[in-house]
Motif scaffolding. Structure first.
Motif, PDB file in Angstrom:
ATOM      1  N   HIS A 124      15.625  98.761  33.171  1.00 38.23           N
ATOM      2  CA  HIS A 124      14.773  98.622  34.002  1.00 38.23           C
ATOM      3  C   HIS A 124      15.381  98.483  35.465  1.00 38.23           C
ATOM      4  CE1 HIS A 124      10.321  97.778  35.265  1.00 38.23           C
ATOM      5  NE2 HIS A 124      10.806  96.778  35.895  1.00 38.23           N
ATOM      6  N   HIS A 151      14.404  99.459  39.794  1.00 42.45           N
ATOM      7  CA  HIS A 151      13.598 100.227  40.724  1.00 42.45           C
ATOM      8  C   HIS A 151      14.822 100.725  41.781  1.00 42.45           C
ATOM      9  CE1 HIS A 151       9.749  98.716  39.720  1.00 42.45           C
ATOM     10  NE2 HIS A 151      10.551  97.519  39.085  1.00 42.45           N
ATOM     11  N   HIS A 190       5.300  97.534  33.390  1.00 43.12           N
ATOM     12  CA  HIS A 190       5.554  95.970  33.807  1.00 43.12           C
ATOM     13  C   HIS A 190       4.544  95.368  32.794  1.00 43.12           C
ATOM     14  CE1 HIS A 190       7.388  97.551  37.438  1.00 43.12           C
ATOM     15  NE2 HIS A 190       8.243  96.594  37.290  1.00 43.12           N
ATOM     16  N   ASP A 221      16.288  94.973  36.921  1.00 45.96           N
ATOM     17  CA  ASP A 221      15.128  94.915  37.692  1.00 45.96           C
ATOM     18  C   ASP A 221      15.052  94.712  39.136  1.00 45.96           C
ATOM     19  OD1 ASP A 221      12.499  95.132  38.277  1.00 45.96           O
ATOM     20  OD2 ASP A 221      11.999  92.964  37.805  1.00 45.96           O
ATOM     21  N   HIS A 241       9.775  92.616  31.147  1.00 41.56           N
ATOM     22  CA  HIS A 241       9.559  91.370  31.421  1.00 41.56           C
ATOM     23  C   HIS A 241       8.950  90.623  30.078  1.00 41.56           C
ATOM     24  CE1 HIS A 241      10.930  91.993  35.551  1.00 41.56           C
ATOM     25  NE2 HIS A 241       9.749  92.885  35.673  1.00 41.56           N
TER      26      HIS A 241
END
Ligand code: GUN
Ligand code: FE
Length: 421
Positions: free
Chosen positions: A64, A66, A220, A310, A259
């Motif tokens: 994960h 971004h 998410h 993340d 998460h």
């Protein structure tokens, strides 16, 4: 065929390390052929790369990340998730409408991911199709394995960063058709941002696309208390947050949810039943004061877990950092649970950051025969005495004390990765 010679260490299961001192890791056609203390007669003529006392480990897997948030790391952590998204994240992501900006910054992202030894990554981009294609191209050129997701969002989003439902679905479909067979190691992944930002119609439409074209899904889940309450108020008819995704057709064995800090027993059970993956992102959960995921309960329930940086809620690119953070988080959880929920061991954390997440990519993250030859060579001579420590202790020390400077070679599917330009 070729062989790397050195101290080979990996986890084929979470409980223990497999260690092969001063041995040969043999590659054939991009896959692991075998590990040998002495090369057998029929392999005597293959090329050998001797790395001496160095460690040879599987490449790291980040479930994960971004990409457009790399520009924001280390900023805005005085806020919790929802304020952080509005104040910092959406304004930055909106800039990727500009292709020149995307090209310049996504190249930096590929360099940092390369530098930190991540050989497989599940990336989220922005709502912009062109910038997403640029990101795919950059990762293809870098030789790093990646799922890359164009983000979808059609509600509860700022008017400068939102799509209409129809536009979101039609652009996503065109983008999938164009990119699904374009690269061997870079693939599109369906990416509804999270329930609050996606209408039911959008989520159902995305699930149809995922099924029709056999595309993986990422999103998410249950990261922050306010977020969970928000989902409950938007969809009171569903038992948990994950049940909303499930009802929309988005929860299956090709799904990874980041998460899951606030998952209750029902939610954990559903994730296990659907054989979905969860990306554990402790760094991000600390920075945004979200909480600590009850990891042991997921493991005990048989949920497939990997690690995620993340970025940019997480501020570090190295999955080795996330391994130590996952261990630290689990120790707090252990204490909070009255010493009931066992904390993670080093081999368990290493497994999560290699084979655990690697399963999302196929036979990845281990040196068992037939696995992708994704490997890192770790020179740890600056970290302390090598001769009085076991291979396992040296790997543990690298996880805690090492950094990208210790990673001296990276391979994906048997090919050396040069620094991306
Ligand atoms: N939930 C929805 N969007 C995001 C995001 O960009 N980062 C994190 N950490 N959580 C999210
Ligand atoms: Fe995220």
């Amino acid at each position: 065929m070729k062989a790397l010679k050195g101290n080979i260490i990996f986890t084929s299961s979470p409980e223990k390390f497999e260690v092969f001192e001063n041995s040969y890791l043999v590659e054939s056609k991009g896959k692991v052929y075998g590990i040998f203390k002495k090369l057998p007669q029929h392999l005597k003529n293959i090329k050998i790369h001797n790395f001496g006392k160095s460690l040879i480990i599987p490449g790291f897997v980040d479930l994960h990340f971004h990409a457009p948030q790399f520009q924001n790391i280390g900023i805005g952590y005085d806020e919790e998730l929802l304020e952080w998204l509005n104040k910092y994240t959406f304004p930055e992501e909106a800039k990727y409408d500009n292709e020149e900006y995307a090209k310049r910054l996504y190249k930096k992202v590929a360099k940092e991911i390369w530098r930190n030894g991540t050989t497989r990554v599940s990336l989220l981009s922005t709502i912009h199709r062109n910038a997403t294609e640029i990101l795919m191209d950059i990762f293809h050129k870098a030789g790093i394995g990646a799922y890359v997701g164009k983000v979808n969002m059609d509600r509860n989003s700022p008017d400068y960063y939102i799509e209409s439902t129809e536009e979101s679905l039609s652009v996503t479909k065109d983008w999938i058709l164009k990119t699904k067979d374009k690269y061997p190691l870079v693939k599109p992944i369906i990416t509804p941002r999270f329930v609050p930002a996606c209408s039911e119609k959008l989520m159902r439409g995305l699930a149809d696309l995922a099924e029709k074209y056999d595309i993986k899904i990422q999103s998410h889940l249950s990261e922050n208390q306010e977020e969970v309450e928000w989902v409950k108020s938007l969809h009171p008819e569903y038992e948990t947050y994950a049940h909303v995704y499930d009802a929309m057709g988005l929860l299956n064995e090709d799904t990874v949810m980041a998460h899951a800090v606030y998952s209750n027993e029902k939610e954990i059970e559903l994730l296990a039943e659907r054989k979905s993956f969860v990306a554990h992102c402790p760094n991000a959960n600390y920075n945004l004061a979200s909480g600590i995921m009850p990891l042991r309960r997921f493991i005990d329930a048989g949920v497939k877990i990997g690690l995620g940086t993340d970025v940019g809620a997480g501020h570090q690119v190295g999955i080795y950092k996330v391994m130590s953070q996952a261990i630290q988080a689990s120790k707090i959880k252990w204490l909070e649970s009255g010493k009931k929920e066992e904390y993670l061991t080093t081999s368990e954390a290493f497994y999560l950051g290699t084979k655990g997440g690697g399963r999302f990519f196929g036979k990845v993250g281990s040196f068992e025969k037939g696995y992708s030859f994704d490997a890192l060579v770790i020179d740890d001579k600056n970290l302390g005495d090598r001769d009085i420590r076991s291979i396992e202790e040296r790997l543990q020390r690298f996880i805690y004390c090492g950094d990208d400077r210790n990673i001296i070679k990276r391979y994906v599917e048997g090919k050396v990765l040069c620094e991306p330009i």
